[in-house]
Design a protein around this motif. Structure first.
Motif, short mmCIF file in Angstrom:
data_model
loop_
_atom_site.label_atom_id
_atom_site.label_comp_id
_atom_site.label_asym_id
_atom_site.label_seq_id
_atom_site.Cartn_x
_atom_site.Cartn_y
_atom_site.Cartn_z
N ASP A 160 11.07 2.16 -6.70
CA ASP A 160 10.26 1.48 -7.61
C ASP A 160 9.62 0.40 -6.72
O ASP A 160 8.40 -0.06 -7.04
CB ASP A 160 11.11 0.66 -8.59
CG ASP A 160 11.41 2.02 -9.54
OD1 ASP A 160 10.68 2.57 -10.13
OD2 ASP A 160 12.81 1.67 -10.16
N LEU A 161 10.21 -0.17 -5.95
CA LEU A 161 9.70 -1.01 -4.82
C LEU A 161 8.61 -0.41 -4.08
O LEU A 161 7.49 -1.17 -4.08
CB LEU A 161 10.71 -1.72 -3.93
CG LEU A 161 10.18 -2.65 -2.68
CD1 LEU A 161 9.48 -3.92 -3.26
CD2 LEU A 161 11.29 -2.94 -1.77
N HIS A 162 8.69 0.70 -3.52
CA HIS A 162 7.65 1.09 -2.92
C HIS A 162 6.32 1.56 -3.60
O HIS A 162 5.29 1.64 -3.21
CB HIS A 162 8.14 2.72 -2.35
CG HIS A 162 9.00 2.23 -1.07
ND1 HIS A 162 8.71 2.43 0.30
CD2 HIS A 162 10.32 1.71 -0.71
CE1 HIS A 162 9.47 2.05 1.18
NE2 HIS A 162 10.49 1.69 0.44
N GLU A 163 6.82 2.04 -4.81
CA GLU A 163 5.35 2.20 -5.77
C GLU A 163 4.70 1.11 -6.24
O GLU A 163 3.55 1.05 -6.00
CB GLU A 163 6.04 2.71 -7.15
CG GLU A 163 4.95 3.23 -8.13
CD GLU A 163 5.44 3.91 -9.16
OE1 GLU A 163 4.66 4.63 -9.95
OE2 GLU A 163 6.67 3.90 -9.51
N VAL A 164 5.16 0.00 -6.17
CA VAL A 164 4.61 -1.52 -6.33
C VAL A 164 4.02 -1.79 -5.35
O VAL A 164 2.57 -2.01 -5.27
CB VAL A 164 5.61 -2.52 -6.85
CG1 VAL A 164 5.22 -3.97 -6.90
CG2 VAL A 164 6.10 -2.26 -8.45
N LEU A 165 4.69 -1.50 -4.21
CA LEU A 165 3.90 -2.16 -2.82
C LEU A 165 2.63 -1.07 -2.48
O LEU A 165 1.68 -1.61 -2.16
CB LEU A 165 4.91 -2.10 -1.62
CG LEU A 165 5.94 -2.92 -1.48
CD1 LEU A 165 6.85 -2.75 -0.42
CD2 LEU A 165 5.69 -4.38 -1.69
N GLU A 166 2.92 0.04 -2.97
CA GLU A 166 1.51 0.92 -2.76
C GLU A 166 0.54 0.52 -3.63
O GLU A 166 -0.71 0.86 -3.27
CB GLU A 166 2.01 2.41 -2.94
CG GLU A 166 1.06 3.50 -2.80
CD GLU A 166 1.67 4.86 -2.91
OE1 GLU A 166 0.92 5.82 -3.38
OE2 GLU A 166 2.72 5.13 -2.72
N GLY A 167 0.96 -0.06 -4.82
CA GLY A 167 -0.18 -0.34 -5.79
C GLY A 167 -0.99 -1.71 -5.55
O GLY A 167 -1.94 -2.02 -5.90
N VAL A 168 -0.62 -2.38 -4.43
CA VAL A 168 -1.15 -3.82 -4.15
C VAL A 168 -2.00 -3.43 -2.94
O VAL A 168 -1.58 -2.87 -1.80
CB VAL A 168 0.12 -4.87 -3.78
CG1 VAL A 168 -0.67 -6.15 -3.39
CG2 VAL A 168 0.82 -4.91 -4.89
N ARG A 169 -3.25 -4.05 -3.14
CA ARG A 169 -4.19 -3.77 -2.24
C ARG A 169 -5.08 -4.84 -1.87
O ARG A 169 -5.28 -5.71 -2.93
CB ARG A 169 -5.07 -2.65 -2.44
CG ARG A 169 -4.47 -1.34 -2.40
CD ARG A 169 -4.30 -0.76 -1.11
NE ARG A 169 -3.51 0.41 -1.02
CZ ARG A 169 -2.18 0.78 -0.58
NH1 ARG A 169 -1.74 -0.41 -0.30
NH2 ARG A 169 -1.76 1.95 -0.39
N PHE A 170 -5.45 -5.35 -0.75
CA PHE A 170 -6.43 -6.38 -0.43
C PHE A 170 -8.03 -6.07 -1.21
O PHE A 170 -8.18 -4.66 -0.91
CB PHE A 170 -6.63 -6.51 1.04
CG PHE A 170 -5.64 -7.32 1.57
CD1 PHE A 170 -5.01 -8.54 1.08
CD2 PHE A 170 -5.02 -6.72 2.91
CE1 PHE A 170 -3.91 -9.04 1.80
CE2 PHE A 170 -3.72 -7.25 3.42
CZ PHE A 170 -3.26 -8.46 2.88
N VAL A 171 -8.62 -6.68 -1.47
CA VAL A 171 -10.04 -6.62 -1.92
C VAL A 171 -10.83 -7.16 -1.17
O VAL A 171 -10.95 -8.47 -0.61
CB VAL A 171 -10.31 -7.09 -3.31
CG1 VAL A 171 -11.47 -7.04 -3.91
CG2 VAL A 171 -9.18 -6.70 -4.15
N ASP A 172 -12.20 -6.38 -0.70
CA ASP A 172 -13.30 -7.21 0.14
C ASP A 172 -13.92 -8.08 -0.68
O ASP A 172 -14.22 -7.85 -1.59
CB ASP A 172 -14.13 -6.00 0.76
CG ASP A 172 -13.08 -5.03 1.72
OD1 ASP A 172 -12.16 -5.60 2.34
OD2 ASP A 172 -13.39 -3.79 1.60
#
Length: 172
Positions: A160-172
């Motif tokens: 679950d932690l990995h799924e959340v981390l995968e969902g967070v991204r920087f925006v340009d």
């Protein structure tokens, strides 16, 4: 004479539909079977889960809506797994470096980095901190930190932690 050629033509056509074993080939059934197989393959493909997209300042969160709820607040985002008590807080702030943001953690609280795509998350667990586990990434261009924190987990290998981390991204 015309009847002779007509009968010969009928016999020729009938002879062409007989294969070597003396059985007639049912072309329509073969094509129908192929059609059913292709349709079954299309139906059996799992439909992708709908995703939710949250844009917050300099980062975004994209997670499956069937599993996660995201609440955007003024200074942070809350992520909750539906049907459970598992929650994460996502927060960002300006920082001259990642090292400055993570300096408060003792060396023994550091875990192996979690690498997901282009992002390398620095991971810490600390029972003395407000959160039991915190994960950090740093945007070197804009000089800010994004932290994903939880009080519900201490295992950095949790899916679950990995799924959340995968969902967070920087925006340009």
């Amino acid at each position: 004479m015309n009847k002779f050629f007509m009968i010969l033509a009928v016999i020729s056509v009938a002879g062409m539909s007989v294969n070597c074993n003396g059985k007639t080939a049912d072309v329509a059934v073969v094509n129908e079977d192929e059609k059913v197989t292709v349709e079954q393959e299309k139906v059996e493909e799992p439909a992708p889960e709908p995703e939710t997209y949250y844009h917050y300042s300099d980062y975004q969160i994209t997670l499956p809506t069937e599993k996660w709820e995201v609440n955007i607040a003024y200074s942070n985002s809350g992520i909750r797994k539906k049907g459970s008590k598992l929650e994460f807080e996502v927060k960002h702030w300006d920082s001259p470096s990642l090292e400055k943001a993570i300096a408060k953690y003792p060396a023994e609280s550091r875990h192996d980095d979690i690498v997901i795509g282009d992002y390398t998350w620095k991971v810490f667990t600390d029972d003395n901190d407000y959160f039991k586990m915190c994960c950090y990434i740093y945007n070197t261009e804009k000089k800010y930190v994004v932290r994903v924190a939880t009080d519900d987990l201490t295992d950095p290998n949790n899916p679950d932690l990995h799924e959340v981390l995968e969902g967070v991204r920087f925006v340009d």
